[in-house]
Design a protein around this motif. Structure first.
Motif, short mmCIF file in Angstrom:
data_model
loop_
_atom_site.label_atom_id
_atom_site.label_comp_id
_atom_site.label_asym_id
_atom_site.label_seq_id
_atom_site.Cartn_x
_atom_site.Cartn_y
_atom_site.Cartn_z
N GLY A 91 21.47 10.26 12.59
CA GLY A 91 20.66 9.54 11.61
C GLY A 91 19.55 10.41 11.08
N VAL A 92 19.17 10.17 9.85
CA VAL A 92 18.03 10.83 9.22
C VAL A 92 17.16 9.74 8.62
N VAL A 93 15.85 9.82 8.86
CA VAL A 93 14.91 8.79 8.44
C VAL A 93 13.80 9.43 7.63
N GLY A 94 13.50 8.83 6.49
CA GLY A 94 12.38 9.27 5.66
C GLY A 94 11.48 8.10 5.34
N VAL A 95 10.17 8.32 5.39
CA VAL A 95 9.21 7.26 5.10
C VAL A 95 8.94 7.21 3.60
N LEU A 96 9.17 6.05 3.00
CA LEU A 96 8.96 5.86 1.57
C LEU A 96 7.54 5.37 1.28
N ARG A 97 7.07 4.41 2.08
CA ARG A 97 5.73 3.84 1.92
C ARG A 97 5.09 3.63 3.27
N GLY A 98 3.79 3.83 3.35
CA GLY A 98 3.06 3.56 4.58
C GLY A 98 3.26 4.63 5.63
N GLN A 99 3.34 4.18 6.89
CA GLN A 99 3.49 5.09 8.03
C GLN A 99 4.38 4.46 9.09
N GLU A 100 5.16 5.31 9.73
CA GLU A 100 6.07 4.86 10.79
C GLU A 100 5.77 5.67 12.06
N ARG A 101 5.60 4.97 13.18
CA ARG A 101 5.38 5.63 14.48
C ARG A 101 6.70 5.62 15.24
N GLU A 102 7.04 6.79 15.80
CA GLU A 102 8.24 6.90 16.62
C GLU A 102 7.83 7.37 18.01
N ARG A 103 8.38 6.69 19.02
CA ARG A 103 8.17 7.08 20.42
C ARG A 103 9.54 7.38 21.01
N ARG A 104 9.79 8.64 21.34
CA ARG A 104 11.09 9.06 21.88
C ARG A 104 11.07 9.01 23.41
N PHE A 105 12.25 8.69 23.98
CA PHE A 105 12.38 8.53 25.42
C PHE A 105 13.57 9.34 25.92
N ASP A 106 13.44 9.83 27.16
CA ASP A 106 14.55 10.50 27.85
C ASP A 106 14.89 9.70 29.10
N ARG A 107 16.18 9.68 29.42
CA ARG A 107 16.64 9.00 30.63
C ARG A 107 16.29 9.87 31.84
N GLN A 108 15.79 9.24 32.88
CA GLN A 108 15.39 9.92 34.10
C GLN A 108 16.50 9.83 35.15
N ALA A 109 16.37 10.59 36.21
CA ALA A 109 17.39 10.62 37.27
C ALA A 109 17.62 9.24 37.88
N ASP A 110 16.58 8.42 37.94
CA ASP A 110 16.73 7.08 38.53
C ASP A 110 17.27 6.05 37.53
N GLY A 111 17.58 6.49 36.30
CA GLY A 111 18.12 5.59 35.29
C GLY A 111 17.08 5.02 34.34
N SER A 112 15.81 5.13 34.69
CA SER A 112 14.76 4.60 33.82
C SER A 112 14.57 5.52 32.61
N TYR A 113 13.77 5.05 31.65
CA TYR A 113 13.46 5.84 30.46
C TYR A 113 11.97 6.16 30.44
N LEU A 114 11.65 7.42 30.18
CA LEU A 114 10.28 7.89 30.14
C LEU A 114 9.97 8.38 28.73
N GLU A 115 8.82 7.94 28.19
CA GLU A 115 8.40 8.42 26.88
C GLU A 115 8.06 9.91 26.97
N VAL A 116 8.65 10.70 26.09
CA VAL A 116 8.47 12.15 26.14
C VAL A 116 7.82 12.71 24.87
N GLU A 117 7.76 11.90 23.83
CA GLU A 117 7.20 12.39 22.58
C GLU A 117 6.82 11.20 21.71
N ALA A 118 5.75 11.35 20.96
CA ALA A 118 5.35 10.31 20.01
C ALA A 118 4.76 10.98 18.79
#
Length: 190
Positions: A91-118
């Motif tokens: 996917g490719v995303v472009g902001v046309l109006r306003g602002q969009e916040r993205e918080r990316r997550f990676d799967r951890q060894a225990d199966g949970s997801y940890l935020e790694v970038e925002a």
């Protein structure tokens, strides 16, 4: 208002996809094309820019007849956001109006997801997602007092793609198909 920018975008992306380009090239050139599309905010019909008071809206602008890609406007009211989710396609995303916040997550060894970038993208900003580069995230309107609109392009008919929402703590996945808020799609060829 003219749909020419959207029509030209669809034609260019169709040529790129038909070229047999590998995903890295599609993402690279797709980012350039989406950047050109969102550089001017004078083409999106009002019917595809309407917010809902409770939920973000996902309006279909174009779906390739072979479902190789789709173009969607996401309309975010103040405070609206997605759950933690994936896409299973590029996917490719472009902001046309306003602002969009993205918080990316990676799967951890225990199966949970940890935020790694925002990060926050303003109007004209472009980003990409894919299972190969990371596609598990939360997206939200970064503005508390106005609507934000982003244009999303996916490597499939995203409203029909089986995807997942996740519980970040446990990693538990639930399957969903998003569908669209659209009653109609714009006629690009008139």
């Amino acid at each position: 208002m003219s749909l020419n920018p959207l029509r030209e975008f669809v034609v260019s992306l169709t040529r790129l996809v038909e070229s047999g380009a590998a995903e890295p090239r599609i993402l690279e050139q797709g980012r350039e094309l989406v950047g050109q599309l969102v550089a001017k905010d004078d083409w999106l019909p009002e019917a595809f820019a309407r917010p809902h008071p409770q939920y973000y809206q996902q309006y279909l602008l174009f779906a390739d007849p072979q479902e190789r890609f789709s173009v969607v406007s996401f309309v975010w009211g103040p405070g609206q956001k997605t759950p933690l989710h994936d896409h299973t396609v590029w996917g490719v995303v472009g902001v046309l109006r306003g602002q969009e916040r993205e918080r990316r997550f990676d799967r951890q060894a225990d199966g949970s997801y940890l935020e790694v970038e925002a990060g926050v993208l303003g109007a004209g900003g472009v980003t990409a997602v894919s299972p190969s580069i990371g596609d598990v995230h939360i997206v939200e309107n970064a503005l508390d007092d106005q609507v934000s609109i982003s244009i999303h392009v996916y490597g499939g008919n995203i409203g029909r793609v089986s995807r997942h929402v996740f519980d970040a703590a446990s990693g538990e996945a639930k399957t969903f198909i998003s569908g669209y808020a659209s009653d109609v799609v714009p006629n690009l060829w008139s």
